[in-house]
Design a protein around this motif. Structure first.
Motif, PDB file in Angstrom:
ATOM      1  N   PHE A  61      60.746 -23.237  72.763  1.00  0.00           N
ATOM      2  CA  PHE A  61      59.507 -23.293  71.989  1.00  0.00           C
ATOM      3  C   PHE A  61      59.835 -23.479  70.515  1.00  0.00           C
ATOM      4  CE2 PHE A  61      57.938 -21.346  75.817  1.00  0.00           C
ATOM      5  CZ  PHE A  61      56.601 -21.712  75.896  1.00  0.00           C
ATOM      6  N   GLU A  62      59.266 -24.516  69.934  1.00  0.00           N
ATOM      7  CA  GLU A  62      59.454 -24.690  68.496  1.00  0.00           C
ATOM      8  C   GLU A  62      58.579 -23.696  67.745  1.00  0.00           C
ATOM      9  OE1 GLU A  62      61.781 -26.530  67.265  1.00  0.00           O
ATOM     10  OE2 GLU A  62      62.293 -27.285  69.246  1.00  0.00           O
ATOM     11  N   THR A  63      59.048 -23.296  66.589  1.00  0.00           N
ATOM     12  CA  THR A  63      58.259 -22.443  65.683  1.00  0.00           C
ATOM     13  C   THR A  63      58.435 -23.038  64.288  1.00  0.00           C
ATOM     14  OG1 THR A  63      59.966 -20.952  64.847  1.00  0.00           O
ATOM     15  CG2 THR A  63      59.113 -20.472  67.045  1.00  0.00           C
ATOM     16  N   PRO A  64      57.701 -22.534  63.301  1.00  0.00           N
ATOM     17  CA  PRO A  64      57.977 -23.010  61.936  1.00  0.00           C
ATOM     18  C   PRO A  64      59.401 -22.688  61.484  1.00  0.00           C
ATOM     19  CG  PRO A  64      55.860 -21.878  62.053  1.00  0.00           C
ATOM     20  CD  PRO A  64      56.547 -21.636  63.372  1.00  0.00           C
ATOM     21  N   GLY A  65      60.056 -21.776  62.183  1.00  0.00           N
ATOM     22  CA  GLY A  65      61.435 -21.435  61.835  1.00  0.00           C
ATOM     23  C   GLY A  65      62.378 -21.848  62.951  1.00  0.00           C
ATOM     24  N   HIS A  66      63.160 -20.913  63.444  1.00  0.00           N
ATOM     25  CA  HIS A  66      64.102 -21.217  64.510  1.00  0.00           C
ATOM     26  C   HIS A  66      63.409 -21.112  65.870  1.00  0.00           C
ATOM     27  CE1 HIS A  66      66.912 -21.282  61.354  1.00  0.00           C
ATOM     28  NE2 HIS A  66      67.221 -20.006  61.304  1.00  0.00           N
ATOM     29  N   PRO A  67      63.842 -21.926  66.839  1.00  0.00           N
ATOM     30  CA  PRO A  67      63.156 -21.940  68.132  1.00  0.00           C
ATOM     31  C   PRO A  67      63.333 -20.646  68.923  1.00  0.00           C
ATOM     32  CG  PRO A  67      65.082 -23.404  68.160  1.00  0.00           C
ATOM     33  CD  PRO A  67      64.908 -22.943  66.745  1.00  0.00           C
ATOM     34  N   ILE A  68      62.365 -20.434  69.829  1.00  0.00           N
ATOM     35  CA  ILE A  68      62.408 -19.311  70.763  1.00  0.00           C
ATOM     36  C   ILE A  68      62.657 -19.894  72.158  1.00  0.00           C
ATOM     37  CG2 ILE A  68      61.012 -17.522  71.884  1.00  0.00           C
ATOM     38  CD1 ILE A  68      59.561 -17.239  69.114  1.00  0.00           C
ATOM     39  N   VAL A  69      63.616 -19.319  72.863  1.00  0.00           N
ATOM     40  CA  VAL A  69      63.949 -19.831  74.191  1.00  0.00           C
ATOM     41  C   VAL A  69      63.370 -18.879  75.234  1.00  0.00           C
ATOM     42  CG1 VAL A  69      65.784 -20.754  75.641  1.00  0.00           C
ATOM     43  CG2 VAL A  69      66.123 -20.614  73.167  1.00  0.00           C
ATOM     44  N   TYR A  70      62.630 -19.454  76.171  1.00  0.00           N
ATOM     45  CA  TYR A  70      61.939 -18.666  77.189  1.00  0.00           C
ATOM     46  C   TYR A  70      62.420 -19.081  78.565  1.00  0.00           C
ATOM     47  CZ  TYR A  70      58.121 -17.119  80.243  1.00  0.00           C
ATOM     48  OH  TYR A  70      57.390 -16.551  81.253  1.00  0.00           O
ATOM     49  N   GLY A  71      62.541 -18.104  79.424  1.00  0.00           N
ATOM     50  CA  GLY A  71      62.877 -18.414  80.808  1.00  0.00           C
ATOM     51  C   GLY A  71      62.218 -17.409  81.733  1.00  0.00           C
ATOM     52  N   HIS A  72      61.694 -17.878  82.849  1.00  0.00           N
ATOM     53  CA  HIS A  72      61.027 -16.993  83.809  1.00  0.00           C
ATOM     54  C   HIS A  72      61.784 -17.040  85.126  1.00  0.00           C
ATOM     55  CE1 HIS A  72      57.156 -15.896  86.245  1.00  0.00           C
ATOM     56  NE2 HIS A  72      58.073 -14.955  86.275  1.00  0.00           N
ATOM     57  N   LEU A  73      62.417 -15.931  85.451  1.00  0.00           N
ATOM     58  CA  LEU A  73      63.173 -15.833  86.697  1.00  0.00           C
ATOM     59  C   LEU A  73      62.300 -15.064  87.692  1.00  0.00           C
ATOM     60  CD1 LEU A  73      65.904 -16.691  87.784  1.00  0.00           C
ATOM     61  CD2 LEU A  73      66.846 -14.497  87.021  1.00  0.00           C
ATOM     62  N   ASP A  74      61.573 -15.816  88.489  1.00  0.00           N
ATOM     63  CA  ASP A  74      60.578 -15.216  89.388  1.00  0.00           C
ATOM     64  C   ASP A  74      61.225 -14.858  90.717  1.00  0.00           C
ATOM     65  OD1 ASP A  74      58.397 -14.428  90.803  1.00  0.00           O
ATOM     66  OD2 ASP A  74      57.214 -16.246  90.423  1.00  0.00           O
ATOM     67  N   ALA A  75      61.285 -13.565  91.005  1.00  0.00           N
ATOM     68  CA  ALA A  75      61.918 -13.125  92.255  1.00  0.00           C
ATOM     69  C   ALA A  75      60.878 -12.739  93.292  1.00  0.00           C
ATOM     70  CB  ALA A  75      62.840 -11.937  91.961  1.00  0.00           C
ATOM     71  N   GLY A  76      59.605 -12.968  92.985  1.00  0.00           N
ATOM     72  CA  GLY A  76      58.558 -12.562  93.900  1.00  0.00           C
ATOM     73  C   GLY A  76      58.410 -11.052  93.997  1.00  0.00           C
ATOM     74  N   ALA A  77      58.929 -10.357  93.000  1.00  0.00           N
ATOM     75  CA  ALA A  77      58.865  -8.887  92.984  1.00  0.00           C
ATOM     76  C   ALA A  77      57.520  -8.439  92.437  1.00  0.00           C
ATOM     77  CB  ALA A  77      60.001  -8.331  92.136  1.00  0.00           C
ATOM     78  N   PRO A  78      57.121  -7.217  92.778  1.00  0.00           N
ATOM     79  CA  PRO A  78      55.833  -6.737  92.263  1.00  0.00           C
ATOM     80  C   PRO A  78      55.821  -6.561  90.737  1.00  0.00           C
ATOM     81  CG  PRO A  78      56.640  -5.346  94.071  1.00  0.00           C
ATOM     82  CD  PRO A  78      57.764  -6.265  93.712  1.00  0.00           C
ATOM     83  N   TRP A 163      60.145 -13.419  61.984  1.00  0.00           N
ATOM     84  CA  TRP A 163      58.850 -13.714  61.364  1.00  0.00           C
ATOM     85  C   TRP A 163      58.000 -14.717  62.108  1.00  0.00           C
ATOM     86  CZ3 TRP A 163      57.585 -18.285  58.453  1.00  0.00           C
ATOM     87  CH2 TRP A 163      58.652 -19.151  58.218  1.00  0.00           C
ATOM     88  N   ASN A 164      58.507 -15.351  63.156  1.00  0.00           N
ATOM     89  CA  ASN A 164      57.650 -16.211  63.973  1.00  0.00           C
ATOM     90  C   ASN A 164      57.436 -15.678  65.381  1.00  0.00           C
ATOM     91  OD1 ASN A 164      57.039 -18.629  62.244  1.00  0.00           O
ATOM     92  ND2 ASN A 164      59.272 -18.604  62.063  1.00  0.00           N
ATOM     93  N   LEU A 165      58.005 -14.541  65.659  1.00  0.00           N
ATOM     94  CA  LEU A 165      57.913 -14.000  67.007  1.00  0.00           C
ATOM     95  C   LEU A 165      56.507 -13.493  67.324  1.00  0.00           C
ATOM     96  CD1 LEU A 165      59.409 -13.265  69.620  1.00  0.00           C
ATOM     97  CD2 LEU A 165      59.994 -11.065  68.579  1.00  0.00           C
ATOM     98  N   GLY A 166      55.880 -12.795  66.387  1.00  0.00           N
ATOM     99  CA  GLY A 166      54.546 -12.245  66.620  1.00  0.00           C
ATOM    100  C   GLY A 166      53.550 -13.324  67.018  1.00  0.00           C
ATOM    101  N   GLU A 167      53.545 -14.414  66.271  1.00  0.00           N
ATOM    102  CA  GLU A 167      52.604 -15.494  66.549  1.00  0.00           C
ATOM    103  C   GLU A 167      52.904 -16.136  67.903  1.00  0.00           C
ATOM    104  OE1 GLU A 167      49.946 -16.162  65.252  1.00  0.00           O
ATOM    105  OE2 GLU A 167      49.448 -18.196  65.902  1.00  0.00           O
ATOM    106  N   PHE A 168      54.167 -16.254  68.240  1.00  0.00           N
ATOM    107  CA  PHE A 168      54.556 -16.793  69.546  1.00  0.00           C
ATOM    108  C   PHE A 168      54.002 -15.920  70.673  1.00  0.00           C
ATOM    109  CE2 PHE A 168      57.565 -16.327  73.093  1.00  0.00           C
ATOM    110  CZ  PHE A 168      57.556 -17.614  73.602  1.00  0.00           C
TER     111      PHE A 168
END
Lengths: 481, 481
Positions: A61-78, A163-168
């Motif tokens: 994810f781009e931000t006005p500053g440094h990018p944020i990297v996201y990953g979703h490891l879905d194990a089908g867990a509750p 400083w860009n995490l909150g908005e993300f």
């Protein structure tokens, strides 16, 4: 031990060199956010790691500053756990002596811990991030299943103040929905004790500059021959006096009007935690770790702990003006410098407010005749949602962490507030999740030379194997609550 | 014009490119004494130059610091002049913007002066040294004879405070015997006026350091995470308060007990010189040259001149602690630094004494509770003979310089004391010689970026040809007195 954890432990033991290697790869890729060095490369590296782990969704994810990297490891867990990561590190200051190259991540024998990974980010936090990813990988390798779904959120601006995490988080609240947040972090001390610091907090980062152009006195554009000092004003002297006006007692008592106004004293639960902590706290170990002979005002025990957690500070991170070359007294240029800069920060305690504190600092400077002294706040300081967050020792994620420590025979000390800053409260604000930072294992020297993460361990601190198994144990304990 | 000077002028005009080239060669050989960079190479270069000029004796004298290069050009003349040279330069600070590489010595068009040599040492003082050697070479090339015998004394520690020069003169007084001393130095201002500053003076160079080891509080050995600041003392804050305690009014009024005690007010002759100077002084040009909008306390005219020459100063040359990286507010490391250093100096006026001033500074620190703050004096500070020297406007070498200015149609301003430091008084002390610094021509930005020496000149300032002819004229005028 549970079957899953036993399988994970066997796997990690058999593949420890590979796990070490992945952490070393992270350290060898510089990611100094304050110098914008290697940030993009590190984000890409993490993105690839998340994909290789099988994340259903991985994205930079781009931000006005440094990018944020996201990953979703879905194990089908509750249940779903956010693993908060920071992939940036602090800088490497030139006057700091390292025993091994700070960007090599070498294995160094570091008595009494055995082999350690030494390098910038070893503990803060490439080492722990790598260890957590190793743990997830090991769970998958032994057939799992992962006890929880994992959502990785890796930011590259933690050392800048996130400083860009909150908005993300605000914009992606649905995507990020989770039951709790863990900041993977081996928190054992050198003597084996472990601390659980509840909640998180953040401060105000700012810079003061005095220069001849803004002041209208002194050299405006460049340093001049010091032979003129008798008739030409000094911006360095002015800034020193301005900074000195802000506090006394070696900077320990802040003189800014209303500075301490918002600070709440400990409440009943916090007082109880402080009382208990005072009986457990090893002051000598605390001082030894930091290389500090004596504490402020000669404080000890409970009073020291309360000051550390409940007193806001005004810190000078750096001051520079004119000839800043290292060396002895002969390295001294006959110059009257044209500018000076103080890099400062204020750590806040509940119930203080960033904007309010920033305004009080500005008002202090103005009132003392320093209108020309330029004050620059870190971007986002006044727009960020909140400066601190509180959680209960009874929250599931805290309980899961405590259960992990119990499993490894480590007795935790509960700290009512985290002295160091991290941005967990931003998640709490928008997602309502509780949060905790922790893990078994040991490392140290964050922001200092010879930052390290223990690999071998000894009879008091756990090594990397237990660190990784411990992360699996925390996931499992959280899943079962 | 005298036959010799006419011949010299023709020769210099015909060979100007070579003369420029020799100055460029000197600038391209770095000789930054505070970094011990290129010192030995430069000394050897000068030694070869002295030999090529036909010095009967040329020798590199070792000292405990950087070598002194001596050359004796014996012309069989009745009078002998010491040409004092410094072959070292100041450093090149990173935050200083240069329009041309500081070690290239490029010819740059610098309106309104036409072509100038730009580089570190262009005016302070490789340019003038090269021009003086060019003048001597030209006199020889046109058949001379040299009006005076020349003794070249070139030191490599002027920017460090000339701390081995006094002992060298004392030990070699017989070899150095001379009738006067000239420090070749084009002293025209940008508007064509020229100043003759009588005598010389020097100051106290020292460094203050606060660190956690000496203090017994704060981080002892390395910077630590700033999250500990609420409980751990700050050596940077301590040093800022210590330095702030030494002065007030932006550092302009020194609070050290007895600091101003020794300072003599101007005597009758000096008052007369100040009165006259006040009618001549171009304050606007002074401020323009230095890039200064306003002077201390809004002073003007005579009051400003008197403060510049008769008030000792306490200057902060540099202050550094912790994160000194340049850049904006995002370049800010969350560190509590373990040490801070202030690089300072005091310029002395007659009748002040270095050792006395140094003792008063130490006593001030002790009295204010800063016994742990380490004060290091530049080597030789307390053993050096004297801190200032006075000469009369009627001395032969001063008169010869004034005659030179008259010949070139330049009206001199007489300054009773040199604001900038140089070590002429050390020669006076052991050899009894009078001394003066001067020459026609113009350069500027000593110790600043874009240091330059004018080559072409304009209707107000002389160029390099006149500068070199002027040196020949001063030799001749001195010989005839």
């Amino acid at each position: 031990m549970d079957d899953l954890l036993a399988r994970v432990e066997r796997h990690v033991r058999a593949h420890l060199d590979e796990d070490i290697g992945r952490i070393q790869t992270l350290i060898r890729q510089p990611s100094i956010s304050s110098e914008n060095r290697g940030i993009r490369e590190t984000a890409t590296m993490l993105y690839n790691d998340f994909q290789a782990l099988g994340c259903r969704e991985a994205r930079i994810f781009e931000t006005p500053g440094h990018p944020i990297v996201y990953g979703h490891l879905d194990a089908g867990a509750p249940k779903t756990l956010i693993a908060y990561f920071m992939y940036d590190t602090e800088a490497i200051l030139e006057d700091q002596p390292w025993i091994a190259p700070p960007l090599a991540g070498n294995l160094v024998d570091f008595p009494p811990f055995g082999r350690c990974i030494v390098g910038r980010g070893a503990i803060n936090t490439k080492g722990p991030m790598g260890a957590f990813l190793n743990a997830a990988r090991a769970i998958q390798a032994v057939g799992g299943p992962l006890p929880v779904n994992l959502k990785f959120v890796a930011e590259g601006e933690e050392e800048l103040g996130s400083w860009n995490l909150g908005e993300f988080i605000r914009k992606n609240a649905t995507m990020l929905a989770a039951d709790a947040l863990l900041f993977p972090m081996p928190r054992q001390e050198a003597d084996g004790r472990v601390t659980v610091a509840l909640g998180s907090r953040r401060g105000v980062i700012f810079e003061l500059e005095c220069n001849g152009e803004l002041w209208g006195r002194g050299p405006a554009k460049f340093g001049i021959h010091s032979g003129n000092r008798s008739l030409v004003d000094s911006p360095v002297s002015r800034l020193i006096e301005a900074v000195a006006s802000m506090a006394t007692d070696n900077g320990n008592r802040v003189l800014i009007d209303g500075f301490y106004d918002g600070a709440l004293p400990p409440d009943a639960e916090q007082n109880e935690l402080l009382d208990r902590l005072a009986t457990q706290w090893n002051e000598e170990a605390f001082r030894g770790k930091l290389g500090v002979h004596g504490l402020i005002d000669g404080l000890h025990g409970r009073a020291a702990l309360q000051r550390l957690m409940f007193t806001p500070e005004l810190n000078i991170r750096g001051f520079h003006g004119g000839d800043v070359r290292p060396g002895d007294v002969t390295v001294s240029m006959a110059v009257l410098p044209h500018r000076a800069v103080a890099k400062m920060s204020v750590s806040l305690v509940p119930n203080m407010n960033k904007e309010d504190v920033a305004n009080k600092i500005r008002a202090h400077l103005d009132r003392h005749g320093y209108r020309d002294v330029k004050m620059t706040l870190r971007p986002g300081t006044t727009t960020e949602p909140g400066s601190w967050g509180r959680v209960s020792v009874k929250d599931d994620i805290v309980a899961a962490l405590l259960a992990t420590y119990e499993r490894f025979g480590v007795a935790p000390e509960i700290w009512p507030i985290s002295p160091g800053g991290w941005p967990g409260h931003l998640f709490q604000k928008y997602l309502g999740t509780s949060l905790v930072a922790g893990g078994v294992g040991h490392g140290g020297r964050a922001h200092s030379p010879n930052e390290y993460l223990v690999v071998d361990g000894n009879d008091r601190v756990k090594g990397l194997v237990d660190c990784e198994v411990g992360f699996a144990a925390t996931m499992q304990a959280f899943a079962r609550r």
